[in-house]
Design a protein around this motif. Structure first.
Motif, PDB file in Angstrom:
ATOM      1  N   PHE A  92       0.819  -1.211   0.000  1.00 39.12           N
ATOM      2  CA  PHE A  92       0.000   0.000   0.000  1.00 39.12           C
ATOM      3  C   PHE A  92       0.858   1.269   0.000  1.00 39.12           C
ATOM      4  O   PHE A  92       0.393   2.337  -0.394  1.00 39.12           O
ATOM      5  N   LEU A  93       2.092   1.158   0.460  1.00 36.45           N
ATOM      6  CA  LEU A  93       2.944   2.320   0.674  1.00 36.45           C
ATOM      7  C   LEU A  93       3.969   2.456  -0.438  1.00 36.45           C
ATOM      8  O   LEU A  93       4.353   1.469  -1.076  1.00 36.45           O
ATOM      9  N   PRO A  94       4.423   3.683  -0.696  1.00 39.21           N
ATOM     10  CA  PRO A  94       5.492   3.842  -1.695  1.00 39.21           C
ATOM     11  C   PRO A  94       6.815   3.310  -1.165  1.00 39.21           C
ATOM     12  O   PRO A  94       7.031   3.224   0.046  1.00 39.21           O
ATOM     13  N   SER A  95       7.673   2.934  -2.078  1.00 41.10           N
ATOM     14  CA  SER A  95       9.025   2.520  -1.701  1.00 41.10           C
ATOM     15  C   SER A  95       9.982   3.677  -1.949  1.00 41.10           C
ATOM     16  O   SER A  95       9.855   4.399  -2.938  1.00 41.10           O
ATOM     17  N   LEU A  96      10.897   3.855  -1.054  1.00 41.39           N
ATOM     18  CA  LEU A  96      11.854   4.964  -1.122  1.00 41.39           C
ATOM     19  C   LEU A  96      13.251   4.407  -0.978  1.00 41.39           C
ATOM     20  O   LEU A  96      13.524   3.618  -0.069  1.00 41.39           O
ATOM     21  N   SER A  97      14.137   4.814  -1.884  1.00 40.44           N
ATOM     22  CA  SER A  97      15.528   4.363  -1.826  1.00 40.44           C
ATOM     23  C   SER A  97      16.443   5.563  -2.023  1.00 40.44           C
ATOM     24  O   SER A  97      16.084   6.535  -2.690  1.00 40.44           O
ATOM     25  N   GLY A  98      17.582   5.493  -1.419  1.00 41.26           N
ATOM     26  CA  GLY A  98      18.565   6.560  -1.529  1.00 41.26           C
ATOM     27  C   GLY A  98      19.888   6.044  -2.070  1.00 41.26           C
ATOM     28  O   GLY A  98      20.174   4.842  -2.000  1.00 41.26           O
ATOM     29  N   SER A  99      20.676   6.944  -2.626  1.00 45.86           N
ATOM     30  CA  SER A  99      21.973   6.548  -3.171  1.00 45.86           C
ATOM     31  C   SER A  99      22.972   7.670  -2.940  1.00 45.86           C
ATOM     32  O   SER A  99      22.606   8.843  -2.794  1.00 45.86           O
ATOM     33  N   GLY A 100      24.200   7.315  -2.869  1.00 47.56           N
ATOM     34  CA  GLY A 100      25.277   8.282  -2.724  1.00 47.56           C
ATOM     35  C   GLY A 100      26.518   7.773  -3.416  1.00 47.56           C
ATOM     36  O   GLY A 100      26.716   6.556  -3.536  1.00 47.56           O
ATOM     37  N   GLY A 101      27.324   8.679  -3.940  1.00 50.75           N
ATOM     38  CA  GLY A 101      28.513   8.240  -4.651  1.00 50.75           C
ATOM     39  C   GLY A 101      29.657   9.233  -4.530  1.00 50.75           C
ATOM     40  O   GLY A 101      29.457  10.426  -4.246  1.00 50.75           O
ATOM     41  N   TYR A 102      30.823   8.720  -4.706  1.00 51.87           N
ATOM     42  CA  TYR A 102      32.031   9.558  -4.699  1.00 51.87           C
ATOM     43  C   TYR A 102      32.988   9.006  -5.738  1.00 51.87           C
ATOM     44  O   TYR A 102      33.181   7.778  -5.833  1.00 51.87           O
ATOM     45  N   SER A 103      33.563   9.910  -6.552  1.00 47.97           N
ATOM     46  CA  SER A 103      34.570   9.488  -7.541  1.00 47.97           C
ATOM     47  C   SER A 103      35.715  10.493  -7.544  1.00 47.97           C
ATOM     48  O   SER A 103      35.522  11.677  -7.234  1.00 47.97           O
TER      49      SER A 103
ATOM     50  N   SER B  40      27.979  12.833  -5.193  1.00 51.61           N
ATOM     51  CA  SER B  40      26.590  12.795  -5.671  1.00 51.61           C
ATOM     52  C   SER B  40      25.676  12.173  -4.618  1.00 51.61           C
ATOM     53  O   SER B  40      26.079  11.300  -3.864  1.00 51.61           O
ATOM     54  N   LEU B  41      24.443  12.668  -4.582  1.00 52.09           N
ATOM     55  CA  LEU B  41      23.398  12.140  -3.714  1.00 52.09           C
ATOM     56  C   LEU B  41      22.110  12.036  -4.520  1.00 52.09           C
ATOM     57  O   LEU B  41      21.871  12.836  -5.437  1.00 52.09           O
ATOM     58  N   GLY B  42      21.296  11.042  -4.180  1.00 54.62           N
ATOM     59  CA  GLY B  42      20.038  10.885  -4.895  1.00 54.62           C
ATOM     60  C   GLY B  42      19.018  10.120  -4.065  1.00 54.62           C
ATOM     61  O   GLY B  42      19.369   9.386  -3.139  1.00 54.62           O
ATOM     62  N   ALA B  43      17.762  10.332  -4.388  1.00 53.49           N
ATOM     63  CA  ALA B  43      16.667   9.608  -3.740  1.00 53.49           C
ATOM     64  C   ALA B  43      15.607   9.311  -4.787  1.00 53.49           C
ATOM     65  O   ALA B  43      15.309  10.152  -5.640  1.00 53.49           O
ATOM     66  N   ASP B  44      15.056   8.092  -4.723  1.00 52.31           N
ATOM     67  CA  ASP B  44      14.035   7.673  -5.680  1.00 52.31           C
ATOM     68  C   ASP B  44      12.836   7.127  -4.917  1.00 52.31           C
ATOM     69  O   ASP B  44      12.986   6.432  -3.895  1.00 52.31           O
ATOM     70  N   ALA B  45      11.655   7.420  -5.419  1.00 51.10           N
ATOM     71  CA  ALA B  45      10.415   6.930  -4.822  1.00 51.10           C
ATOM     72  C   ALA B  45       9.560   6.284  -5.901  1.00 51.10           C
ATOM     73  O   ALA B  45       9.501   6.775  -7.034  1.00 51.10           O
ATOM     74  N   ASN B  46       8.904   5.169  -5.531  1.00 50.14           N
ATOM     75  CA  ASN B  46       8.024   4.462  -6.465  1.00 50.14           C
ATOM     76  C   ASN B  46       6.726   4.124  -5.751  1.00 50.14           C
ATOM     77  O   ASN B  46       6.730   3.736  -4.578  1.00 50.14           O
ATOM     78  N   TYR B  47       5.624   4.269  -6.459  1.00 54.04           N
ATOM     79  CA  TYR B  47       4.320   3.984  -5.869  1.00 54.04           C
ATOM     80  C   TYR B  47       3.439   3.298  -6.899  1.00 54.04           C
ATOM     81  O   TYR B  47       3.352   3.742  -8.053  1.00 54.04           O
ATOM     82  N   GLN B  48       2.807   2.196  -6.480  1.00 51.45           N
ATOM     83  CA  GLN B  48       1.869   1.472  -7.336  1.00 51.45           C
ATOM     84  C   GLN B  48       0.461   1.740  -6.820  1.00 51.45           C
ATOM     85  O   GLN B  48       0.100   1.313  -5.714  1.00 51.45           O
TER      86      GLN B  48
END
Length: 496
Positions: A98-109, A140-148
């Motif tokens: 029922f709830l959205p999924s949330l994921s985060g990411s981070g990177g360094y180069s 870099s930083l990022g966040a993604d959300a998905n909802y069905q």
């Protein structure tokens, strides 16, 4: 730019449509659909009783303690608790959809020039110097959300099915608990019956030793032939030979009790060594009407919940025929230094609508398969109901016939005891032969064993009836687990 504003509106429309739920709504079957009549086909007290702790009615403290230990120590019960825990987590997983999924990411180069390349730097005095290309960093930083969106209730039906399966697992736990309680009581009765039969055999053996001695004296005096002595010796040997078999039966029952309480087979030998009578329970047990009695049976309740779960799965399959709306979005930022990460932030938003067009009939076949599974679950439910009624009626008849036999065997024992006393007195006086004495004492031993056996049968039938009526758990609750601790839940609590 208008499409950017249309996406949130589409999402809101999807949420509004989430009230539509495909698939059949579950309806509990009426007693008449399950073949349940208004009364039993055998005479039974119509007033129901509280059988939550039926073992207390045997008035045997050791039996009570062994049965109560099963709730925490029996390994079958412990395994049922683990299955209940699994069902709970499956319900949690279903609700998470029922709830959205949330994921985060981070990177360094880091980029480092290894060979070639240079940088020119001009000093304040105008001097230009050449240095190596050096290195560059990137964060870099990022966040993604998905909802069905649950447009047509597929997720709701999945949660409904998982909840019903969780309920069924709770009732399965209660079924295992009741079965374990009955098995402990049955083996306890067998152990006490074996003790009583061993005592009967040893009591007869003492009389036969005396008979053998008397027969020997009479042979020496020339009053009878050696046939009397040989008959007495043969009878004593047969009685003595029965004792090891009885001891093996006793050991088997005690060993089983040890395992049923989660211990080694011989752990209870010391506690059961003292001879105690076969436990006697009440003469009558209130049964009630079939419809109310079946509500006490956790296996019936489990079968009903399995039917509810199978019905909900039809809706899960049917939802695959309808459009599916998914919404996703993300936020990203990158910079050459950590302090600059928030200078530039970009966001994305996407909505997608998927509709099945052609899959070769796979989805509709899956729906038909779920409908067949629901039909099978109903038949299993009905079979469980009818089998439960059969168990109850058989237990009622078994108890009644055991009580009738017990009364007759008590009379037979009294008569056999009087006959044996008379025959022994007449043999001592030389008024009858040894064959008559041998027969009367054999009848006495058989009468004692028959009465012991029927008392065992009566106690076992009473245990069988308590189990058939669903005694041994609180039928007003649904067994639940909180973490790793078993906890009851009231039936009107649907929060799981």
């Amino acid at each position: 730019m208008m499409w950017r504003h249309g996406i949130p509106l589409l999402a809101l429309a999807g949420i509004g449509l989430s009230g539509c739920t495909v698939g059949p709504d579950y309806r509990p079957a009426a007693p008449s659909e399950l073949g349940v009549r208004e009364g039993f086909s055998v005479p039974a007290p119509a007033t129901p009783e509280d059988l939550t702790r039926w073992w207390n009615r045997f008035d045997d403290p050791l039996l009570q303690r062994l049965i109560e230990q099963a709730a925490s120590d029996n390994l079958d019960v412990a395994q049922a608790v683990t299955r209940l825990r699994q069902a709970r987590e499956q319900l949690v997983q279903a609700r998470a959809d029922f709830l959205p999924s949330l994921s985060g990411s981070g990177g360094y180069s880091r980029r480092q020039s290894i060979r070639g390349g240079s940088n020119q730097t001009q000093l304040p005095d105008g001097t230009i110097i050449n240095t190596g290309a050096g290195s560059t960093n990137n964060f870099s930083l990022g966040a993604d959300a998905n909802y069905q969106a649950d447009l047509f209730g597929g997720i709701r039906r999945s949660v409904e099915a998982s909840r019903a399966s969780y309920d069924a697992s709770g009732y399965d736990y209660a079924t295992v608990l009741i079965s374990t309680q009955s098995e402990i009581a049955r083996n306890y009765v067998l152990a006490r019956a074996a003790q009583a039969q061993i005592a009967n055999a040893r009591q007869s053996l003492a009389l036969q030793d005396d008979n053998l001695e008397i027969a020997g004296f009479r042979v020496q005096a020339g009053l009878v032939s050696s046939l009397d002595a040989e008959q007495a010796r043969a009878q004593r040997a047969q009685t003595a030979a029965s004792i090891p078999s009885l001891e093996a039966s006793y050991n088997s029952a005690v060993s089983r009790l040890g395992v049923l309480t989660g211990r080694a087979p011989g752990a209870l030998k010391g506690e059961l060594a003292a001879v105690r009578p076969i436990p006697r329970g009440p003469a009558t047990v209130g049964v009630g009407i079939p419809a109310d009695t079946l509500r006490q049976r956790p296996d019936v309740r489990s079968a009903e919940r399995a039917l509810a779960a199978a019905t909900a799965q039809i809706g899960v399959a049917q939802a695959q025929l309808y459009p599916a709306l998914s919404i996703s979005g993300g936020i990203d930022t990158s910079a050459n230094a950590i302090g600059s990460l928030t200078d530039i932030i970009t966001g994305t938003l996407f909505a997608g609508l998927n509709q099945l067009i052609f899959d070769g009939g796979r989805t509709r076949a899956a729906i038909r398969a779920q409908e067949a599974a629901a039909d099978g679950a109903f038949l299993a439910y009905k079979q469980t109901v009818l089998t439960s009624l059969e168990d109850i009626e058989n237990a009622i008849v078994a108890l009644r016939t055991a009580q009738a036999r017990q009364r007759e065997f008590a009379i037979a024992l009294d008569a056999a005891n009087v006959s044996a006393i008379l025959a022994r007195s007449q043999y001592r006086a030389g008024l009858t032969d040894f064959t008559t004495l041998n027969q009367t004492e054999t009848q006495l031993l058989n009468a004692r064993n028959s009465l012991t056996q029927v008392e065992s049968d009566e106690a076992t039938a009473l245990v069988q009836l308590f189990g058939a009526l669903g005694g041994g758990w609180d039928s007003e609750t649904i067994p639940r687990v909180a973490g790793t601790i078993l906890a009851p839940e009231r039936q009107d609590d649907t929060n799981g």
